[in-house]
Design a protein around this motif. Structure first.
Motif, PDB file in Angstrom:
ATOM      1  N   ASN A   1     -50.045  -9.842 -11.683  1.00  0.00           N
ATOM      2  CA  ASN A   1     -50.577 -11.163 -12.008  1.00  0.00           C
ATOM      3  C   ASN A   1     -51.845 -11.466 -11.232  1.00  0.00           C
ATOM      4  OD1 ASN A   1     -48.521 -11.638 -13.773  1.00  0.00           O
ATOM      5  ND2 ASN A   1     -47.932 -13.600 -12.891  1.00  0.00           N
TER       6      ASN A   1
ATOM      7  N   THR B   1     -54.839  -9.931 -12.907  1.00  0.00           N
ATOM      8  CA  THR B   1     -55.250 -10.715 -14.074  1.00  0.00           C
ATOM      9  C   THR B   1     -55.975 -11.987 -13.658  1.00  0.00           C
ATOM     10  OG1 THR B   1     -53.331  -9.864 -15.282  1.00  0.00           O
ATOM     11  CG2 THR B   1     -54.404 -11.800 -16.184  1.00  0.00           C
TER      12      THR B   1
ATOM     13  N   HIS C   1     -59.824 -13.427 -14.792  1.00  0.00           N
ATOM     14  CA  HIS C   1     -60.123 -14.761 -15.329  1.00  0.00           C
ATOM     15  C   HIS C   1     -61.119 -15.499 -14.455  1.00  0.00           C
ATOM     16  CE1 HIS C   1     -56.028 -14.930 -17.622  1.00  0.00           C
ATOM     17  NE2 HIS C   1     -56.857 -14.034 -18.090  1.00  0.00           N
TER      18      HIS C   1
ATOM     19  N   GLU D   1     -55.544  -1.384 -20.185  1.00  0.00           N
ATOM     20  CA  GLU D   1     -56.063  -2.567 -19.490  1.00  0.00           C
ATOM     21  C   GLU D   1     -57.398  -2.281 -18.820  1.00  0.00           C
ATOM     22  OE1 GLU D   1     -54.755  -6.074 -18.732  1.00  0.00           O
ATOM     23  OE2 GLU D   1     -54.350  -5.385 -20.755  1.00  0.00           O
TER      24      GLU D   1
ATOM     25  N   ASN E   1     -62.346 -11.271 -24.057  1.00  0.00           N
ATOM     26  CA  ASN E   1     -61.192 -11.886 -23.413  1.00  0.00           C
ATOM     27  C   ASN E   1     -60.407 -12.799 -24.353  1.00  0.00           C
ATOM     28  OD1 ASN E   1     -61.292 -11.222 -20.314  1.00  0.00           O
ATOM     29  ND2 ASN E   1     -63.402 -11.562 -20.943  1.00  0.00           N
TER      30      ASN E   1
ATOM     31  N   ASP F   1     -53.959 -12.418 -21.492  1.00  0.00           N
ATOM     32  CA  ASP F   1     -53.437 -12.859 -20.208  1.00  0.00           C
ATOM     33  C   ASP F   1     -52.585 -11.829 -19.486  1.00  0.00           C
ATOM     34  OD1 ASP F   1     -53.593 -16.183 -20.926  1.00  0.00           O
ATOM     35  OD2 ASP F   1     -53.852 -15.472 -18.890  1.00  0.00           O
ATOM     36  N   GLY F   2     -52.545 -10.615 -19.949  1.00  0.00           N
ATOM     37  CA  GLY F   2     -51.758  -9.620 -19.258  1.00  0.00           C
ATOM     38  C   GLY F   2     -50.269  -9.848 -19.441  1.00  0.00           C
TER      39      GLY F   2
END
Length: 1230
Positions: free
Chosen positions: A978, A981, A985, A1020, A1159, A1226-1227
């Protein structure tokens, strides 16, 4: 330590992003050069950059010593003069002072180390505060303390606030251990060592835990107060239990039964009961011995979590924490009042203490447990006790009910709350389904306590309920067909009947077999004709993206489905059945739904015969335990060996057994296949073992099935990355199992040597590592007899055992292969770490990280040479610490969670501002319950940041995302998936705010963390490289940009297919970069690929195909002009004039637009006609989601639809398909 984990965001960005002034021409001063280890193709995986050191990391020294004086406590005559205590101070100037703390303030007295003189010193030096006094006596203190305060104030508040639970890092730098008397006093004096039993200060944990649950919950303020109290007490209990468990294993707590063997000892410390994970007195002999005793606390914790989730008033569970430390499993539990004053046989008023031989029951317990029966899918059933009496119970027989001296009704030993997993429970005379047999089930497991997960039980029940509805609809269609009055009506119903029959699939089969998907293809969607199934629920943890294609995060889709299913029984229909939406508006389905609802509301006797027959037929078809209503609940004792049932040959008992078998078959044939299908559609993005484990658990798949999952993954080339993570996870879990037994034979003196030897055998290329034994090892051998006697008093036998030192790499990997085969039924084709790297594409740094996290090992932050053939990789000095792995129940802020889910639903429907308000309110409620730091608060901030950005406020988006990154680093870990990610962002929002340098540094950090966690060969990484390449392109670093964009193209080709729209976008980005460089031939080649893909996937008339065609024409013209000019030069030499080429550098806005597309965000200006059409579609979606939001709390009614109309975010299907966007958005969801 002390819940103060580190954060490195401000070190990466070289200061607080929010406090930096935005520069319009930031790109002029951008240092774009990435570190060598971040570049595509780099082989090195350095560890040192994990924790970058700040320039001002070392704090200035203010004092040398500040401690309580040896003259304490003040004598009686000095107490009457107001003396409270005496302090001893050594200043940075090396001056010694003795201070008096009195009722009037602080002053320097005349005492020395040898003489006591409490009178004020001359000249008199006094102050009201200690800081003021120290400022007077030490100029260095005055200067340095002011600097220290200023530095602390300049840090972000989220860097200073303590986290609710301790988070450990698997690496730590070598810190100088300086003398600190305050630290020493805090560690020992204030806690009296490990014995926290000071009269009046010991906390009654059980009373606190149960009292908080008894608080009123009638309205929102009361519920917030209750949940805040529960969370606070629980977090304190976890911290105390963890500290106590470590003290128990370290031998610092005396056992309450010291005469027993070490493994059988039990402990009480700080009003917490501790027991070890060993089979005491052969209690689990029939269930697997020590293996069963080791797994039982984990199963019990799952049961506690389930009963706490139901939260029945009057039914109490114990505070439970499971701690793994130094190879031992310790269960910490709060103590039932009076339980230690009587024998267990006298205490238990419900359940069995001998696995079903003697069973008792209690009316009050039956009344309370009846309320848990439906939500937990537990069937009330009867068993026969040793007196040949039928006893009614509503749990497994192992569940015990004890009434404490406080009058509360406690349930404990909840290890068999959920039904057994018959795939790992071989039994004579019991046949499994063909799907299970094909995969080699049933298989013998190490223990017989294998149970299905609660997520699987819920998913299975939801799937059966959907089939129940389908069958009812099918029966109604048949009745309607018989009553048809016209030929057309009969034909119409016949068509629908055939369609319904085709849609009525076996619950044991996935809606679409994963083998039907081509291994080398990726499905693409036509954005002009979105499939109607896009509005159906996709899995037990995923909700559909709405037809209007609003941008939403993956976690919103996943968490929304879970909460909607919890709060709305009707919504549960769609829980775990991909492609079988329950929101059908077919009149027949609606009639079937009404029929079932009427059955629930009234007695079945009042229904007409035809309706009753419809229900009965549907019940029989789906295996309902009742013929008159839908009833899918499980008897957890149905296959228990020591339990006697009243009618084992009866039809009802046969149904109960079949239901358990069907659930196990559902897991194998439906859930595992659905997981693989989700992976193929890129709706699951596992990037390490933890995220893979969470994805499997969300679908109810136990980790013991990982070998079967890996076998399925290996059949698809597109899933090579998840297969690699699966193999790595099996290796690390097998190594963890070996580490457990390995560490139990190691004494305290040799811990670091033993751990370093274990890691050398696991990861080092050196074939013959020898452990570094302590110098006095031989001396201990002479004390063997004495130590054996001492070992009776401690769980850790302090005898010297050299067995651990004889471990070799060959033994290690032989044991790992055998364990992987036995536990996971997977054939591992490697016999060393080097062959594992070569065979499966693993990397040793990632293996080291995984094994350290799983085993609780903290290693020195330095570079390790894994490939040296002449010396071992690790030394005993490289082992910094061993930390506990803690499992506990996470209390939930239910109202805040409901607000969050309501906000997600609003966002899906396109009401962005209403959704923003709901999520903002959820953030306030989360803060009210959890405090400032919590993973759910980080998820809230991330969603708010995305909404801020979509609604045109990038500055506020940057502010919220910065908080989300800081929080994620501290509550989840600096290299958690997380956190990676969150960095991506934040980089996007930094670029939108023209902070290009910060954006690049953040992307480099994200790429580095990804390289350490899973390596470069992962889809990813294509997203990260595309972002980096675009930003570099925007600042004119074309050559660097091309390296990252080329790597992104190769990865997307590998994992999305040659004709993926992601590949088309990558070609377009490369064409732009080459054209800016003046290489029109290469630009033409890439843009031609873009055009070909768009044309084949979207058609010639699509806007993107036309744009690509125009771009081709422009590039062709430029290439022709350049070629003519070059020909002129060849003909006439240097006299030819070269017309200027029309090469314009990309604008920041165009680069940002492309980054948004990558994205998953595109802003589309809409006309009034478009708005009207969108409103109509939103109304349809509102009807579909009505069941999900009607019971959720809302701040205000959804009103003005134009409130979010100026900018409506939509997925750009020509650039990214729905699955692509979901993957890039958002992974992995948490």
């Amino acid at each position: 330590m002390d819940c103060s984990p580190l954060s490195f965001l401000n070190v990466i960005t070289e200061g607080d992003i929010e406090m930096k002034k935005r520069k319009r021409n930031d790109s002029d001063s951008v240092d774009c050069t990435p570190p060598d280890y971040v570049m595509p193709g780099a082989k090195d995986r350095p560890i040192l950059p994990l924790q970058p050191m700040s320039k001002d990391l070392k704090s200035p020294q203010c004092l040398k010593v500040l401690t309580a004086s040896g003259w304490n406590p003040p004598p009686g005559n000095r107490k009457m003069h107001g003396d409270l205590m005496y302090l001893s101070v050594v200043t940075a100037e090396d001056k010694h002072f003795h201070l008096t703390a009195s009722t009037r303030g602080f002053f320097v007295n005349q005492s020395t180390q040898e003489t006591f003189n409490p009178k004020p010193a001359s000249p008199k030096c006094s102050a009201h505060s200690l800081i003021e006094l120290l400022n007077q006596i030490s100029p260095v203190f005055k200067r340095n303390f002011a600097t220290l305060q200023k530095r602390r104030v300049n840090r972000h508040p989220f860097e200073r606030i303590a986290t609710p639970f301790q988070v450990y890092s698997w690496t730590a730098p070598q810190m100088d251990h300086t003398i600190d008397s305050v630290r020493a006093e805090d560690a020992y004096t204030s806690r009296l060592g490990y014995e926290e039993h000071i009269p009046g200060q010991t906390r009654d944990w059980n009373e606190e835990l149960q009292t908080t649950r008894e608080l009123s919950r009638k309205n929102l303020p009361e519920r917030l107060l209750r949940e805040r109290a529960i969370f606070k007490v629980h977090s304190d209990f976890v911290a105390a239990a963890t500290r106590g468990a470590m003290a128990v294993i370290d031998g610092n707590v005396m056992a309450i039964n010291p005469g027993e063997e070490a493994k059988m000892q039990m402990f009480i410390w700080n009003n917490i009961f501790f027991s070890l994970g060993f089979d005491v007195k052969d209690h689990y002999k029939e269930y697997g011995g020590d293996y069963a005793a080791y797994i039982a606390p984990s199963n019990d914790l799952k049961g506690v979590r389930a009963y706490n989730g139901v939260d029945i008033e009057g039914l109490y569970t114990l505070g439970t924490v499971v701690i793994d430390y130094r190879g031992y499993r310790v269960t910490a539990q709060s103590i039932i009042p009076g339980i230690l004053e009587r024998e267990q046989e006298q205490s238990v008023v419900y359940g069995s203490i001998d696995f079903g031989k003697s069973v008792v029951t209690n009316d009050k317990y039956l009344e309370l447990l009846e309320k848990t029966s439906k939500p937990l899918k537990i069937l009330p059933h009867k068993v026969i006790n040793d007196q040949n009496e039928e006893v009614q119970i509503i749990s497994s027989v192992e569940c015990k009910g004890i009434v404490g001296n406080d009058g509360r009704y406690y349930v404990l030993d909840l290890l068999r709350t959920f039904p057994p997993d018959v795939n790992f429970l071989p039994m004579e005379g019991e046949e499994l389904s063909e799907e299970c047999k094909v995969l080699g089930f049933p298989r013998k497991h190490k223990h017989r306590l294998a149970c299905l997960r609660q997520e699987l039980v819920d998913a299975f029940a939801e799937n059966r309920y959907l089939l129940f509805m389908r069958h009812a609809a099918l029966q109604l269609m048949s009745i309607r067909q018989k009553k048809a009055t016209t030929v057309e009506e009969e034909q119409k119903i016949s068509k629908r009947l055939v369609a319904a029959a085709q849609g009525l699939r076996s619950p044991d089969l996935p809606p679409k077999d994963v083998h039907d998907l081509d291994k080398n293809e990726t499905t693409e969607e036509d954005p002009n004709n979105p499939p109607p199934s896009s509005t159906t629920t996709e899995s037990d943890s995923q909700q559909p993206s709405s037809e209007s294609k609003e941008i939403e995060t993956k976690e919103s889709r996943e968490s929304d489905g879970k909460e909607a299913a919890k709060n709305d029984p009707k919504a549960k229909v769609s829980g775990c059945t991909r492609g079988q939406g329950a929101s059908s508006k077919d009149p027949i389905d609606a009639e079937a739904q009404a029929l079932v609802e009427s059955l629930a509301e009234q007695d079945s006797g009042s229904l007409d015969a035809a309706s009753r027959e419809v229900i009965n037929a549907a019940c029989r078809a789906i295996g309902s335990l009742s013929d008159s209503e839908f009833d899918v609940r499980f008897n957890p004792d149905v296959f228990s060996p020591g339990v006697t049932h009243p009618d084992p040959q009866g039809d009802q008992f046969r149904k109960q057994k079949q239901l358990v078998k069907d659930a196990a078959a559902f897991l194998v044939s439906h859930q595992i296949g659905g997981f693989v299908k989700d992976c193929l559609e890129h709706s699951i993005t596992a990037i390490d073992g933890q995220s893979l484990c969470e994805a499997l658990h969300d679908r109810g798949i136990n980790m013991r099935y990982l070998g079967k999952v890996a076998d399925l993954l290996s059949q698809h080339n597109l899933l090579e990355h998840i297969h690699r993570i699966s193999v790595s996870e099996m290796i690390c879990r097998a190594a963890k199992h070996q580490f457990k037994s390995y560490m139990q034979g190691v004494e305290m003196l040799c811990l670091s040597a033993a751990v370093s030897h274990f890691l050398n055998c696991l990861l080092s290329t050196f074939s013959n590592p020898h452990p570094q034994l302590p110098e006095d090892f031989g001396l201990n051998m002479n004390k063997k007899k004495k130590n054996k006697k001492r070992s009776r008093h401690y769980p850790i036998a302090n005898h010297v055992d050299r067995e651990w030192a004889s471990l070799t790499p060959q033994d290690m990997w032989s044991n790992i292969k055998a364990e992987v085969k036995e536990y996971f039924d997977f054939n591992l084709t490697c016999d060393s770490s080097d062959s594992a790297v070569e065979t499966y594409g693993l990397q040793k740094t990632s293996l080291l990280r995984e094994i350290c996290i799983k085993c609780g090992v903290q290693v020195l932050l330095r570079e390790y040479n894994f490939d040296s053939k002449h010396r071992a990789t690790f030394t005993e000095e490289d082992i910094i610490n061993i930390f506990p792995i803690v499992k506990h129940v996470n209390p939930k802020a239910t109202d805040a969670y409901h607000f969050f889910q309501s906000g997600q639903v609003k966002i899906q429907q396109g009401f962005l501002k209403e959704g923003f308000e709901l999520i903002n309110e959820a953030l306030n409620l989360f803060n009210n319950v959890y405090g400032a730091m919590h993973p759910e608060i980080a998820a809230c901030l991330r969603t708010l940041a995305r909404l801020n950005y979509i609604l045109g406020d990038p500055v506020e988006a940057l502010n919220n995302q910065q908080k989300a990154v800081l929080m994620s680093e501290r509550v989840l870990g600096i290299d958690h998936p997380n956190t990676i990610t969150e960095y991506v962002h934040l980089a996007l929002y930094c670029f939108a705010n023209q902070q290009v340098s910060a954006a690049l540094r953040l992307m480099y950090r994200a790429r580095y963390l990804a390289l350490v966690v899973f390596g470069e060969d992962h889809p990813e990484m294509a997203l990260y490289d595309s972002n980096i390449g675009l930003i570099l392109h925007g600042v004119g670093e074309i050559d660097l940009s091309l390296r990252f964009l080329d790597n992104a193209l190769e990865l997307n080709r590998k994992y999305h297919g040659q004709r993926s729209l992601k590949v088309a976008l990558n070609h377009h980005l490369l064409a732009r970069a080459f054209s800016c460089k003046g290489d029109f031939r290469a630009a033409l080649m890439h843009e031609r690929e873009t055009y070909t893909i768009y044309k084949s996937q979207l058609g010639e008339q699509h806007e993107k195909t036309k744009d690509s065609s125009e771009c081709l024409k422009h590039l062709t013209q430029q290439a022709v002009v350049l070629q003519r000019t070059m020909n002129e030069i060849y003909k006439s030499g240097s006299q030819a004039t070269i017309p200027p080429l029309q090469i314009s550098p990309p604008s920041a806005s165009s680069v940002l637009e492309l980054i948004n597309i990558i994205n998953g965000i595109v802003f589309l200006p809409l006309s009034q006609k478009d708005l009207d059409r969108l409103q109509q579609r939103q109304q349809v979606l509102g009807n579909l989601a009505e069941n999900k939001v009607k019971d959720m709390p809302t701040i205000k009614e959804a009103g003005d639809q134009e409130s979010s109309a100026p900018k409506v975010p939509e997925e750009d299907d020509s650039k990214a398909t729905k699955a692509d966007t979901a993957e890039a958005d958002d992974g992995a969801a948490r």
